[in-house]
Structure formats: structure tokens, C-alpha cells
Design a protein around this motif. Structure first.
Motif, PDB file in Angstrom:
ATOM      1  N   SER A 168       3.148  -4.918 -14.276  1.00 16.20           N
ATOM      2  CA  SER A 168       2.168  -5.981 -14.487  1.00 16.20           C
ATOM      3  C   SER A 168       1.568  -6.466 -13.174  1.00 16.20           C
ATOM      4  O   SER A 168       0.522  -7.118 -13.162  1.00 16.20           O
ATOM      5  N   ASP A 169       2.242  -6.166 -12.052  1.00 19.34           N
ATOM      6  CA  ASP A 169       1.719  -6.509 -10.728  1.00 19.34           C
ATOM      7  C   ASP A 169       1.110  -5.259 -10.106  1.00 19.34           C
ATOM      8  O   ASP A 169       1.764  -4.223 -10.007  1.00 19.34           O
ATOM      9  N   PHE A 170      -0.135  -5.357  -9.653  1.00 22.12           N
ATOM     10  CA  PHE A 170      -0.819  -4.217  -9.051  1.00 22.12           C
ATOM     11  C   PHE A 170      -0.443  -4.145  -7.576  1.00 22.12           C
ATOM     12  O   PHE A 170      -0.741  -5.062  -6.798  1.00 22.12           O
ATOM     13  N   VAL A 171       0.234  -3.058  -7.201  1.00 18.90           N
ATOM     14  CA  VAL A 171       0.710  -2.897  -5.830  1.00 18.90           C
ATOM     15  C   VAL A 171       0.247  -1.546  -5.287  1.00 18.90           C
ATOM     16  O   VAL A 171       0.323  -0.527  -5.983  1.00 18.90           O
ATOM     17  N   VAL A 172      -0.230  -1.550  -4.045  1.00 21.49           N
ATOM     18  CA  VAL A 172      -0.625  -0.331  -3.336  1.00 21.49           C
ATOM     19  C   VAL A 172       0.125  -0.286  -2.013  1.00 21.49           C
ATOM     20  O   VAL A 172       0.172  -1.287  -1.287  1.00 21.49           O
ATOM     21  N   GLU A 173       0.736   0.852  -1.703  1.00 18.72           N
ATOM     22  CA  GLU A 173       1.480   1.017  -0.457  1.00 18.72           C
ATOM     23  C   GLU A 173       1.160   2.388   0.143  1.00 18.72           C
ATOM     24  O   GLU A 173       0.547   3.235  -0.488  1.00 18.72           O
ATOM     25  N   ASN A 174       1.609   2.577   1.386  1.00 19.79           N
ATOM     26  CA  ASN A 174       1.562   3.887   2.054  1.00 19.79           C
ATOM     27  C   ASN A 174       0.165   4.498   2.042  1.00 19.79           C
ATOM     28  O   ASN A 174      -0.030   5.657   1.675  1.00 19.79           O
ATOM     29  N   VAL A 175      -0.825   3.725   2.448  1.00 20.86           N
ATOM     30  CA  VAL A 175      -2.165   4.275   2.625  1.00 20.86           C
ATOM     31  C   VAL A 175      -2.168   5.091   3.923  1.00 20.86           C
ATOM     32  O   VAL A 175      -1.869   4.565   4.995  1.00 20.86           O
ATOM     33  N   PHE A 176      -2.488   6.372   3.818  1.00 17.17           N
ATOM     34  CA  PHE A 176      -2.423   7.224   5.003  1.00 17.17           C
ATOM     35  C   PHE A 176      -3.372   8.402   4.843  1.00 17.17           C
ATOM     36  O   PHE A 176      -3.880   8.683   3.744  1.00 17.17           O
ATOM     37  N   ASN A 177      -3.620   9.087   5.953  1.00 19.89           N
ATOM     38  CA  ASN A 177      -4.379  10.340   5.917  1.00 19.89           C
ATOM     39  C   ASN A 177      -3.582  11.422   6.632  1.00 19.89           C
ATOM     40  O   ASN A 177      -2.801  11.146   7.557  1.00 19.89           O
ATOM     41  N   PHE A 190      -2.777   7.359  -1.219  1.00 17.60           N
ATOM     42  CA  PHE A 190      -2.108   6.062  -1.304  1.00 17.60           C
ATOM     43  C   PHE A 190      -1.167   6.058  -2.510  1.00 17.60           C
ATOM     44  O   PHE A 190      -1.384   6.751  -3.501  1.00 17.60           O
ATOM     45  N   ASP A 191      -0.090   5.283  -2.385  1.00 19.44           N
ATOM     46  CA  ASP A 191       0.871   5.110  -3.468  1.00 19.44           C
ATOM     47  C   ASP A 191       0.576   3.822  -4.216  1.00 19.44           C
ATOM     48  O   ASP A 191       0.109   2.836  -3.620  1.00 19.44           O
ATOM     49  N   HIS A 192       0.879   3.810  -5.504  1.00 21.90           N
ATOM     50  CA  HIS A 192       0.626   2.619  -6.330  1.00 21.90           C
ATOM     51  C   HIS A 192       1.565   2.641  -7.524  1.00 21.90           C
ATOM     52  O   HIS A 192       2.345   3.581  -7.705  1.00 21.90           O
ATOM     53  N   ASN A 193       1.524   1.616  -8.343  1.00 19.35           N
ATOM     54  CA  ASN A 193       2.417   1.514  -9.500  1.00 19.35           C
ATOM     55  C   ASN A 193       1.641   1.487 -10.817  1.00 19.35           C
ATOM     56  O   ASN A 193       2.093   0.898 -11.795  1.00 19.35           O
ATOM     57  N   GLN A 194       0.480   2.144 -10.840  1.00 18.76           N
ATOM     58  CA  GLN A 194      -0.368   2.097 -12.031  1.00 18.76           C
ATOM     59  C   GLN A 194      -0.718   3.509 -12.508  1.00 18.76           C
ATOM     60  O   GLN A 194      -1.886   3.891 -12.600  1.00 18.76           O
ATOM     61  N   ALA A 195       0.303   4.294 -12.818  1.00 22.17           N
ATOM     62  CA  ALA A 195       0.068   5.638 -13.338  1.00 22.17           C
ATOM     63  C   ALA A 195      -0.706   5.569 -14.646  1.00 22.17           C
ATOM     64  O   ALA A 195      -0.504   4.671 -15.470  1.00 22.17           O
ATOM     65  N   GLU A 196      -1.633   6.525 -14.807  1.00 17.81           N
ATOM     66  CA  GLU A 196      -2.437   6.679 -16.023  1.00 17.81           C
ATOM     67  C   GLU A 196      -3.390   5.509 -16.255  1.00 17.81           C
ATOM     68  O   GLU A 196      -3.881   5.309 -17.360  1.00 17.81           O
ATOM     69  N   GLU A 197      -3.669   4.740 -15.202  1.00 23.09           N
ATOM     70  CA  GLU A 197      -4.677   3.683 -15.276  1.00 23.09           C
ATOM     71  C   GLU A 197      -5.899   4.102 -14.465  1.00 23.09           C
ATOM     72  O   GLU A 197      -5.779   4.749 -13.425  1.00 23.09           O
ATOM     73  N   GLU A 198      -7.075   3.746 -14.944  1.00 24.31           N
ATOM     74  CA  GLU A 198      -8.295   4.071 -14.214  1.00 24.31           C
ATOM     75  C   GLU A 198      -8.366   3.248 -12.930  1.00 24.31           C
ATOM     76  O   GLU A 198      -8.219   2.025 -12.952  1.00 24.31           O
ATOM     77  N   LEU A 199      -8.616   3.934 -11.811  1.00 27.44           N
ATOM     78  CA  LEU A 199      -8.712   3.274 -10.516  1.00 27.44           C
ATOM     79  C   LEU A 199     -10.085   3.519  -9.920  1.00 27.44           C
ATOM     80  O   LEU A 199     -10.534   4.659  -9.813  1.00 27.44           O
ATOM     81  N   SER A 200     -10.753   2.454  -9.509  1.00 30.58           N
ATOM     82  CA  SER A 200     -12.003   2.559  -8.767  1.00 30.58           C
ATOM     83  C   SER A 200     -11.681   2.419  -7.291  1.00 30.58           C
ATOM     84  O   SER A 200     -11.137   1.388  -6.862  1.00 30.58           O
ATOM     85  N   VAL A 201     -12.010   3.446  -6.514  1.00 31.90           N
ATOM     86  CA  VAL A 201     -11.585   3.499  -5.116  1.00 31.90           C
ATOM     87  C   VAL A 201     -12.801   3.524  -4.205  1.00 31.90           C
ATOM     88  O   VAL A 201     -13.724   4.325  -4.395  1.00 31.90           O
ATOM     89  N   SER A 202     -12.775   2.637  -3.218  1.00 35.59           N
ATOM     90  CA  SER A 202     -13.802   2.626  -2.182  1.00 35.59           C
ATOM     91  C   SER A 202     -13.108   2.848  -0.844  1.00 35.59           C
ATOM     92  O   SER A 202     -12.170   2.125  -0.486  1.00 35.59           O
ATOM     93  N   LEU A 203     -13.560   3.867  -0.101  1.00 36.50           N
ATOM     94  CA  LEU A 203     -13.004   4.179   1.217  1.00 36.50           C
ATOM     95  C   LEU A 203     -14.126   4.077   2.241  1.00 36.50           C
ATOM     96  O   LEU A 203     -15.144   4.762   2.131  1.00 36.50           O
ATOM     97  N   GLU A 204     -13.937   3.196   3.232  1.00 35.15           N
ATOM     98  CA  GLU A 204     -14.918   3.029   4.296  1.00 35.15           C
ATOM     99  C   GLU A 204     -14.270   3.352   5.642  1.00 35.15           C
ATOM    100  O   GLU A 204     -13.177   2.859   5.942  1.00 35.15           O
ATOM    101  N   ILE A 205     -14.963   4.169   6.429  1.00 34.77           N
ATOM    102  CA  ILE A 205     -14.480   4.573   7.744  1.00 34.77           C
ATOM    103  C   ILE A 205     -15.437   4.018   8.793  1.00 34.77           C
ATOM    104  O   ILE A 205     -16.668   4.112   8.638  1.00 34.77           O
TER     105      ILE A 205
END
Length: 271
Positions: A168-177, A190-205
């Protein structure tokens, strides 16, 4: 027809002489045949026994094969262990303490016996997989010690750690390249705890002046707890090759309910 085969007798047997049983099965396109022989005398020790003093090889994961040690999961993670040994895996546990086991958080008094959860590879006594489903684990960091024996009474252990976070808590860890540094291309995860959920991802460099040099926007549908790769070739959107240097980046991940997590890291380009 005539058939022949060889096999290894485990050390965990009774060394008194007695009769063993061999079962047979054969078939062709039209017929099945089966039978057995229970007059095979078993006992004693071979004159030139196989010498093996090395335990099985272990590859340990949580949920998926791209799991990274210390990653996140929900309250019901899946233990996945691939094991292999040239002499064969002991799945019977006749000897005291020779079971396949998992010990959670060092609590050896409540070791989980995994013999029945082992499945050998097709036509192989040397390779197989253990799959075990946990339920309702407490929040926080956990360690797990996996132990397996071969039929020559050699054992191996491997540890793995993970963090349980309520789904129920959205958590993201271990963001790496990886690789990092890189010269040609790199992959973002990246690691997260929301398997099988739709994720909208924005990556800015960004460059070191804070100017955006590349931006990605993707919708992901993860079947596990690690998402990626998002692949970057080290170029701007116009195809210009970026010079060597340090480039900060930011990842924003959103759920369909509006929950959002933002994480940052840095990468290095070498030419």
C-alpha cells in the motif's frame, strides 16, 4: 530392447546389506511397458568411490532473476534458488541435518525445510530449482540463509537480504545505471514494490550546469520488482555525442492513483 544406466548411491544410506528396488518404464508409439526388480542387493562401500569434497553451486534470488541483494519486495516474496552439483542434490534428507533449508533472520530454531519444493531439471539429477512462497512477512530488512547438500554429504550456504515494504506504500529504491562509467551506452534500472502495476516513468539527464541533455518518458508494466532497462546511448535527442564528464539524472515514477516517487543519481561518461 536392452538398456543400461548408471547412478550414484548417496552416502546417506543404511550400510547394512539389503535388497533395493529398481522400477522400469518403456513405451513406443503403440505400447507401454513397466516392471520392477526387487532382488538387487545394496550395501557396503565401493572399492574406488567417487571423491567429491565440494558442495553444490547456488544462485539465489527474490521474486525475479534480476533481483539485486538488498532490494525491496512486498509482504509475500518468492524465494528462488538454482542449485547444481556434479554428484547430485540431496533432496531426501535421510541424514540428520542434511535437508535443504532456509533460515530467516538467523532463527535457526524455525528453519524451513525445502526438500519438497525442489524440482530437478528435465533428465538431470545434477541441476534443479527451489521455489518457496513466503506470506505476511513483517516490514523492514530481512536476511535469509539458504543451505543445500549433495549426495556426498557436502553442503553449501548462501545469504541474501531484502526489504519488505507494504504494497500500500509506494517505495522506489536502488536507482542506478549500468555500466557506470560508460562510453557507448548504459542501462537505467530501479527497484520498487509495485509489481504488475502500471508505472509512468520520466528520466531526465543533466549536465553539470543543470541543463537537460536528454529526457525519456515511458510507461512500464513490470511483472517483477525491478524495472528497466531504459537504454541511453550517451547522445542528445538531436544525436550529438556528449563530452566526457559527470551527468546527474533524476527519475520520477508515478502510479495511476497519483502516487509519485522521485530519485536522483549520477553517471559518468568516458571517451
Amino acid at each position: 530392447g536392452d538398456f543400461s544406466f548408471s547412478f550414484i548411491v548417496p552416502k546417506d544410506i543404511s550400510y547394512k546389506n539389503g535388497f533395493g528396488k529398481i522400477s522400469f518404464y518403456a513405451n513406443d508409439s503403440a505400447n507401454d511397458a513397466l516392471g520392477y526388480n526387487d532382488t538387487i542387493l545394496v550395501g557396503g562401500t565401493a572399492i574406488n568411490p567417487i571423491y567429491d569434497d565440494e558442495g553444490p553451486d547456488i544462485s539465489l534470488y527474490i521474486n525475479t532473476l534480476d533481483f539485486r541483494d538488498g532490494g525491496v519486495t512486498n509482504e509475500s516474496p518468492t524465494l528462488i534458488a538454482y542449485v547444481s552439483d556434479s554428484s547430485g542434490i540431496n533432496t531426501v534428507g535421510n541424514g540428520i541435518g542434511h535437508d535443504i533449508t532456509a533460515v530467516l533472520d538467523g532463527n535457526s530454531a524455525e528453519a524451513i525445510v525445502l526438500n519438497e519444493f525442489y524440482e530437478s531439471d528435465l533428465d538431470s539429477y545434477q541441476n534443479g530449482k527451489v521455489t518457496y512462497y513466503f506470506n505476511d512477512l513483517t516490514e523492514g530488512f530481512h536476511t535469509l540463509t539458504f543451505k543445500v547438500w549433495d549426495v556426498m554429504n557436502n553442503s553449501s550456504e548462501q545469504d541474501i537480504s531484502f526489504e519488505v515494504v507494504k504494497s500500500s506504500d509506494f517505495v522506489v529504491e536502488n536507482v542506478f545505471n549500468y555500466p557506470n562509467p560508460f562510453s557507448e551506452s548504459t542501462n537505467f534500472y530501479f527497484d520498487h514494490n509495485q509489481a504488475e502495476e502500471e508505472l509512468s516513468v520520466s528520466l531526465e539527464i543533466y549536465d553539470i550546469m543543470g541543463r537537460t541533455v536528454r529526457k525519456f518518458e515511458q510507461t512500464l508494466y513490470p511483472d517483477g520488482y525491478r524495472s528497466g532497462p531504459i537504454v541511453w546511448d550517451g547522445k542528445t535527442v538531436g544525436g550529438a555525442i556528449l563530452p566526457p564528464g559527470i551527468y546527474p539524472y533524476k527519475v520520477i515514477i508515478k502510479l495511476t492513483d497519483g502516487s509519485m516517487v522521485q530519485k536522483s543519481n549520477k553517471l559518468v561518461i568516458v571517451r
